[in-house]
Write an enzyme that holds these catalytic residues in place. Sequence first.
Site, PDB file in Angstrom:
ATOM      1  CB  CYS A 129      -0.970  -0.209   1.180  1.00 18.26           C
ATOM      2  SG  CYS A 129      -0.150  -0.376   2.907  1.00 18.26           S
ATOM      3  CG  HIS A 130       5.095   0.982   0.390  1.00 20.85           C
ATOM      4  ND1 HIS A 130       4.778  -0.546   0.689  1.00 20.85           N
ATOM      5  CD2 HIS A 130       6.099   0.834  -0.519  1.00 20.85           C
ATOM      6  CE1 HIS A 130       5.625  -1.257   0.019  1.00 20.85           C
ATOM      7  NE2 HIS A 130       6.297  -0.459  -0.759  1.00 20.85           N
TER       8      HIS A 130
END
Length: 166
Positions: A129-130
Amino acid sequence: MTYWTSLDSPLGALLLTADADGALTSVSVPGQKAGRGALDDRRHDPAPFRAAREQLAAYFAGELKEFHLPLRAHGTAFRERVWEALDTLPYGATTTYGEIAARVGAPRAAVRAVGGAIGANPLLIVRPCHRVIGANGSLTGYAGGLDRKVRLLTLEGVLNGTKGGM
């Protein structure tokens, strides 16, 4: 039965949980929004996490670009579609919340819902998700903290143009 262990990383201590089958159910960091904690009903046992420990070490050393671990996270059907889209994001690349919405067949107006699903991702680092950024290129939101997002994107060569270990 749920198992847990902790391990040191360049981002600080990581808390890992796994189910009875050994599938990784969460990776969290101290201070994480909605992060998991070591609870009394979980058994501390590092054995189910050998592969995760090795792969995370290789990732932080800049030697691993894709995780190959059994994962099991539970959420709504929409969240699970968003998380599956995260799993397809390649190392060293970024995408936007709007692009994720399009991938899961949601209207562009669903960007906030996509952001909520991404923020609820229980598998930081291994479910990347980064790699999701704002439409204008800004480093918006990260449950583990923006400083950790910067460090991960730097490791992957997104922010400084060179790839390498932490």
